[in-house]
Design a protein around this motif. Structure first.
Motif, PDB file in Angstrom:
ATOM      1  N   PHE A   1       0.837  -1.203   0.000  1.00 48.65           N
ATOM      2  CA  PHE A   1       0.000   0.000   0.000  1.00 48.65           C
ATOM      3  C   PHE A   1       0.874   1.256   0.000  1.00 48.65           C
ATOM      4  CE2 PHE A   1      -1.803   3.377   2.693  1.00 48.65           C
ATOM      5  CZ  PHE A   1      -2.929   3.716   1.954  1.00 48.65           C
ATOM      6  N   LEU A   2       1.907   1.265   0.841  1.00 47.38           N
ATOM      7  CA  LEU A   2       2.785   2.439   0.937  1.00 47.38           C
ATOM      8  C   LEU A   2       3.555   2.670  -0.349  1.00 47.38           C
ATOM      9  CD1 LEU A   2       4.116   1.946   4.573  1.00 47.38           C
ATOM     10  CD2 LEU A   2       2.380   3.569   3.786  1.00 47.38           C
ATOM     11  N   ARG A   3       3.955   1.602  -1.024  1.00 50.60           N
ATOM     12  CA  ARG A   3       4.639   1.752  -2.312  1.00 50.60           C
ATOM     13  C   ARG A   3       3.666   2.259  -3.373  1.00 50.60           C
ATOM     14  NH1 ARG A   3       7.471  -3.207  -0.647  1.00 50.60           N
ATOM     15  NH2 ARG A   3       9.569  -2.551  -0.113  1.00 50.60           N
ATOM     16  N   GLU A   4       2.446   1.707  -3.382  1.00 48.41           N
ATOM     17  CA  GLU A   4       1.422   2.126  -4.340  1.00 48.41           C
ATOM     18  C   GLU A   4       1.131   3.622  -4.224  1.00 48.41           C
ATOM     19  OE1 GLU A   4      -3.273   1.446  -4.191  1.00 48.41           O
ATOM     20  OE2 GLU A   4      -2.144  -0.415  -4.466  1.00 48.41           O
ATOM     21  N   LYS A   5       1.119   4.142  -3.021  1.00 51.71           N
ATOM     22  CA  LYS A   5       0.852   5.562  -2.763  1.00 51.71           C
ATOM     23  C   LYS A   5       2.124   6.411  -2.833  1.00 51.71           C
ATOM     24  CE  LYS A   5      -3.537   5.115  -1.975  1.00 51.71           C
ATOM     25  NZ  LYS A   5      -4.495   5.679  -2.912  1.00 51.71           N
ATOM     26  N   ASN A   6       3.252   5.782  -3.181  1.00 45.83           N
ATOM     27  CA  ASN A   6       4.545   6.436  -3.282  1.00 45.83           C
ATOM     28  C   ASN A   6       4.977   7.077  -1.954  1.00 45.83           C
ATOM     29  OD1 ASN A   6       6.783   6.790  -4.989  1.00 45.83           O
ATOM     30  ND2 ASN A   6       6.293   8.958  -5.231  1.00 45.83           N
ATOM     31  N   ILE A   7       4.529   6.486  -0.852  1.00 48.80           N
ATOM     32  CA  ILE A   7       4.905   6.971   0.476  1.00 48.80           C
ATOM     33  C   ILE A   7       6.287   6.433   0.845  1.00 48.80           C
ATOM     34  CG2 ILE A   7       4.281   6.890   2.931  1.00 48.80           C
ATOM     35  CD1 ILE A   7       1.316   6.876   1.946  1.00 48.80           C
ATOM     36  N   ILE A   8       6.589   5.205   0.365  1.00 50.79           N
ATOM     37  CA  ILE A   8       7.933   4.660   0.519  1.00 50.79           C
ATOM     38  C   ILE A   8       8.464   4.265  -0.855  1.00 50.79           C
ATOM     39  CG2 ILE A   8       7.566   3.852   2.888  1.00 50.79           C
ATOM     40  CD1 ILE A   8       7.362   0.971   1.742  1.00 50.79           C
ATOM     41  N   SER A   9       9.767   4.209  -0.960  1.00 47.91           N
ATOM     42  CA  SER A   9      10.412   3.819  -2.214  1.00 47.91           C
ATOM     43  C   SER A   9      10.427   2.296  -2.333  1.00 47.91           C
ATOM     44  CB  SER A   9      11.845   4.352  -2.238  1.00 47.91           C
ATOM     45  OG  SER A   9      12.627   3.658  -1.271  1.00 47.91           O
ATOM     46  N   SER A  10      10.870   1.803  -3.469  1.00 45.61           N
ATOM     47  CA  SER A  10      10.985   0.349  -3.651  1.00 45.61           C
ATOM     48  C   SER A  10      12.015  -0.234  -2.687  1.00 45.61           C
ATOM     49  CB  SER A  10      11.347   0.013  -5.092  1.00 45.61           C
ATOM     50  OG  SER A  10      12.573   0.627  -5.437  1.00 45.61           O
ATOM     51  N   ALA A  11      12.924   0.609  -2.184  1.00 48.01           N
ATOM     52  CA  ALA A  11      13.915   0.161  -1.199  1.00 48.01           C
ATOM     53  C   ALA A  11      13.372   0.235   0.236  1.00 48.01           C
ATOM     54  CB  ALA A  11      15.178   1.005  -1.311  1.00 48.01           C
ATOM     55  N   GLY A  12      12.132   0.720   0.400  1.00 49.44           N
ATOM     56  CA  GLY A  12      11.529   0.782   1.725  1.00 49.44           C
ATOM     57  C   GLY A  12      11.796   2.065   2.491  1.00 49.44           C
ATOM     58  N   ARG A  13      12.356   3.069   1.854  1.00 43.70           N
ATOM     59  CA  ARG A  13      12.635   4.342   2.530  1.00 43.70           C
ATOM     60  C   ARG A  13      11.458   5.295   2.371  1.00 43.70           C
ATOM     61  NH1 ARG A  13      18.135   3.780   0.246  1.00 43.70           N
ATOM     62  NH2 ARG A  13      19.383   2.964   1.963  1.00 43.70           N
ATOM     63  N   ALA A  14      11.230   6.102   3.395  1.00 41.37           N
ATOM     64  CA  ALA A  14      10.154   7.094   3.333  1.00 41.37           C
ATOM     65  C   ALA A  14      10.484   8.155   2.291  1.00 41.37           C
ATOM     66  CB  ALA A  14       9.948   7.741   4.703  1.00 41.37           C
ATOM     67  N   ASN A  15       9.548   8.412   1.374  1.00 39.22           N
ATOM     68  CA  ASN A  15       9.698   9.467   0.377  1.00 39.22           C
ATOM     69  C   ASN A  15       9.289  10.803   0.966  1.00 39.22           C
ATOM     70  OD1 ASN A  15      10.620   7.894  -1.807  1.00 39.22           O
ATOM     71  ND2 ASN A  15       8.539   7.260  -2.303  1.00 39.22           N
TER      72      ASN A  15
END
Length: 166
Positions: A145-159
Motif C-alpha cells: 500500500f505504501l509503495r502504491e501511494k509512493n509513500i515509501i520507495s521500492s527500497a523501503g525508505r520514506a519518500n
C-alpha cells in the motif's frame, strides 16, 4: 517511535516469537538495544500520513510527538492488557492501531549490515475495542500500500511528503 518495515512471526509455541529488523541509525534502535523491550504497533492505512514523520526523520532532529499531534494523532496511554504484561502505564502510543504487541528481546541481535535482526517474544497483546475509525480507515497498513501511494520507495525508505499520491 519509528516505522518498522520488517517484522515477521517466526514461532508460536511455547511462546510467540517474531523477527524484527531495526535500522541502526535510529533512536528506536538505541532505546531497544538498551532496554530490550518495546511495543510493536500494527498501523492502519489512515496512519500512512505519519510515515514520513516516524520513518523519514530522526527524533534527534524533530519532535515526533508534536508532529503526530499536528497531523491528528495525539499519543495516548498504553492499554490495560499491556500494563498487565509488564509495560509501563506511562508509556504513550499512537491512537487507533489495530493491535499493540509488547515485545521483549529473547536472543542477541544479529548484525545484518545497516540493520540488526532481533528475535523477540510477545509478552502481551492489546486489541483496543472498536474498529479504529470511520469506514475506509480500518484496513491495516502494509508495504505494498505504501509503495502504491509512493509513500515509501521500492527500497523501503520514506519518500518526501510532496511525492505522495493521494
Amino acid at each position: 517511535m519509528n516505522i518498522l518495515t520488517y517484522a515477521s512471526p517466526v514461532g508460536i509455541r511455547p511462546s510467540r516469537k517474531w523477527a524484527l529488523s531495526l535500522y541502526k541509525q535510529t533512536e528506536t534502535y538505541s532505546n531497544f538495544n538498551e532496554t530490550g523491550e518495546g511495543v510493536l504497533m500494527l498501523l492502519r492505512q489512515k496512519h500512512s500520513k505519519l510515515v514520513h514523520v516516524l520513518g523519514g526523520q530522526s527524533s534527534r532532529d524533530v519532535d515526533k510527538r508534536r508532529e503526530c499531534e499536528d497531523l491528528g494523532f495525539k499519543w495516548g496511554r498504553v492499554g490495560p492488557d499491556l500494563v498487565k504484561s509488564g509495560c509501563s502505564p506511562y508509556l504513550e502510543l499512537l491512537p487507533d492501531c489495530a493491535v499493540y504487541y509488547r515485545v521483549v528481546r529473547c536472543e542477541p541481535m544479529i548484525d545484518a549490515g545497516d540493520h540488526d535482526v532481533v528475535i523477540v517474544r510477545i509478552e502481551g497483546i492489546w486489541e483496543p475495542e472498536g474498529d479504529g475509525g470511520e469506514e475506509g480507515d480500518t484496513r491495516h497498513m502494509y508495504t505494498g500500500f505504501l509503495r502504491e501511494k509512493n509513500i515509501i520507495s521500492s527500497a523501503g525508505r520514506a519518500n518526501p511528503k510532496e511525492e505522495h499520491v493521494q
